[in-house]
Design an enzyme around this catalytic site. Structure first.
Site, PDB file in Angstrom:
ATOM      1  N   LYS A  72      16.185  28.798 -13.064  1.00 26.06           N
ATOM      2  CA  LYS A  72      15.700  28.408 -11.743  1.00 26.06           C
ATOM      3  C   LYS A  72      16.394  29.188 -10.623  1.00 26.06           C
ATOM      4  CE  LYS A  72      12.903  25.182 -13.191  1.00 26.06           C
ATOM      5  NZ  LYS A  72      11.456  25.233 -12.955  1.00 26.06           N
ATOM      6  N   GLU A 130       8.280  33.538 -11.258  1.00 20.53           N
ATOM      7  CA  GLU A 130       7.385  32.370 -11.269  1.00 20.53           C
ATOM      8  C   GLU A 130       7.367  31.638  -9.935  1.00 20.53           C
ATOM      9  OE1 GLU A 130       7.636  30.024 -14.819  1.00 20.53           O
ATOM     10  OE2 GLU A 130       7.266  28.154 -13.763  1.00 20.53           O
ATOM     11  N   GLU A 186       1.161  25.930 -12.657  1.00 18.22           N
ATOM     12  CA  GLU A 186       1.509  24.704 -13.376  1.00 18.22           C
ATOM     13  C   GLU A 186       1.051  23.435 -12.668  1.00 18.22           C
ATOM     14  OE1 GLU A 186       5.779  25.682 -12.895  1.00 18.22           O
ATOM     15  OE2 GLU A 186       6.035  23.602 -12.302  1.00 18.22           O
ATOM     16  N   HIS A 242       2.584  25.874 -19.301  1.00 18.96           N
ATOM     17  CA  HIS A 242       3.706  25.072 -18.803  1.00 18.96           C
ATOM     18  C   HIS A 242       3.700  23.782 -19.606  1.00 18.96           C
ATOM     19  CE1 HIS A 242       5.651  22.271 -15.856  1.00 18.96           C
ATOM     20  NE2 HIS A 242       6.361  23.336 -15.572  1.00 18.96           N
TER      21      HIS A 242
HETATM   22 MG    MG Z   1       7.764  26.428 -12.901  1.00 20.58          MG
END
Ligand code: MG
Length: 374
Positions: free
Chosen positions: A158, A215, A241, A291
């Site tokens: 992340k 992403e 997603e 996802h």
């Molecule tokens: Mg994501």
């Protein structure tokens, strides 16, 4: 094939050490399992994710009374009706009805989709990088180090939840950790940036080669921003997603802003809608990397559908995109007896879903009915 009974199993797990992404830290994982039984005693399983009190009330007061007495063969009409009330609940019902149909036909679920083109699907190890610890970066790196020992060749971490400087320091250390190994890294910003900030990753991207994708760099409605960023970057951009229907993907498919689409079965309005999405993405010549961050059943369905999807390219033989594999503390993955080996999952064949759900977990993590912060 008439529905006689619907049982629900709301599950809650409190995370000992909260983890998270740019949207914040997670203190809980939850999962809402349903079991639909027909008058012949055959049952199918489904799953959805939302705040448990909302789901439970919806199922108890509206969805279950509607389902009782319906014919399983009318699954399209049933799912179309329930999606008007709660689209994630519709997904759970869709899973259970498809499981039932496959069992009545005495075939594996993938046989209803035209048959498996492959039995092995690559997965990528998906991390939630942030914690409330001051040394979050070190904790993240140690977790990645441990996971690499299991021979994953694709990871996702992340970004977007800390300053650019802090996030980039973290990513540089991830790259250093992976140096010399045949491993690729995806970075996921969860729609945190504007275009100019997203472009500030360009220099770092050019310093390394082991990128998988970038992403959700931008809010998903910024289609012009996605196009501009895509033109400026050499690595693929991934997104999708949070979209719930196939038509939601059309604006992104009609422009060259997103390379890899990431539909989530649990966020879609049922398996038919999800399959429409993946086939539509393929028809546009784009890639699909599902996802799958919540429970085991959504994950298994994503794997099954990926087994039946034609390859995205003619390069490298049977080239199929990876499915997300949550490597954080998530007991609901254990609902299905499937584990990756060397970053690859073997999808077992059998009748229905091909596996037995671990029903002990339904008791172990039973929600006590108390309110909790979503
Ligand atoms: Mg994501």
């Amino acid at each position: 094939m008439y529905i006689q009974q619907v049982d629900t199993f709301p599950l809650l797990y409190r995370i000992a050490k909260p983890y998270g992404d740019a949207n914040g830290l997670k203190e809980y994982r939850s999962c809402y399992i349903i079991r639909i039984t027909t008058q012949d005693g055959v049952h199918g399983w489904g799953e959805c994710i939302d705040w448990l009190p909302t789901l439970h009330l919806g199922f108890e007061k509206r969805i279950i009374p509607y389902l009782i007495g319906q014919s399983v063969q009318q699954h399209t009409m049933i799912v179309q009706t329930i999606k008007k009330w709660h689209h994630r609940a519709a997904s759970a019902v869709s899973m259970a009805l498809m499981d039932l149909l496959a069992q009545y036909a005495q075939v594996h679920l993938t046989d209803l989709y035209g048959g498996m083109l492959r039995e092995n699907i690559p997965v990528y190890a998906s991390f939630q990088s942030y914690s409330d610890q001051t040394d979050w970066m070190n904790l993240s790196l140690r977790k990645i180090e441990q996971t690499l020992q299991n021979n994953y060749s694709m990871l996702k971490v992340k970004i977007g939840g800390r300053s650019l400087k802090e996030d980039q320091a973290h990513i540089k250390q991830c790259m250093d950790l992976m140096s010399g190994q045949d491993v690729q890294l995806a970075v996921d910003a969860n729609q945190s940036y504007d275009l100019s900030t997203a472009k500030r990753w360009t220099t770092l991207f050019e310093q390394y080669e082991q990128w998988l994708w970038f992403e959700e760099p931008l809010p998903l409605n910024d289609i012009i921003g996605y196009q501009a960023l895509n033109a400026a970057l050499s690595l693929p951009i991934a997104a999708g997603e949070n979209l719930t229907q196939a038509p939601d993907f059309i604006p992104l498919l009609s422009k060259v802003g997103v390379d890899i689409f990431q539909p989530d079965i649990g966020h879609h309005e049922g398996l038919d809608e999800y399959r429409t999405t993946v086939n539509m993405v393929r028809a546009h010549g784009r890639r699909v990397s599902p996802h799958a961050f919540d429970g085991g059943l959504s994950l298994l369905h994503a794997l099954c559908i990926q087994c039946c999807l034609p390859s995205s390219s003619k390069m490298g033989g049977d080239d199929i995109e990876p499915v997300e594999w949550d490597v954080m503390e998530n007991p609901f993955h254990d609902l299905i007896p499937i584990k990756p080996r060397n970053g690859v999952v073997h999808v077992p064949k059998g009748i229905g879903l091909g596996v037995e759900l671990n029903q002990k977990l339904l008791q172990q993590y039973a929600w006590d009915g108390s309110l909790y912060q979503a």
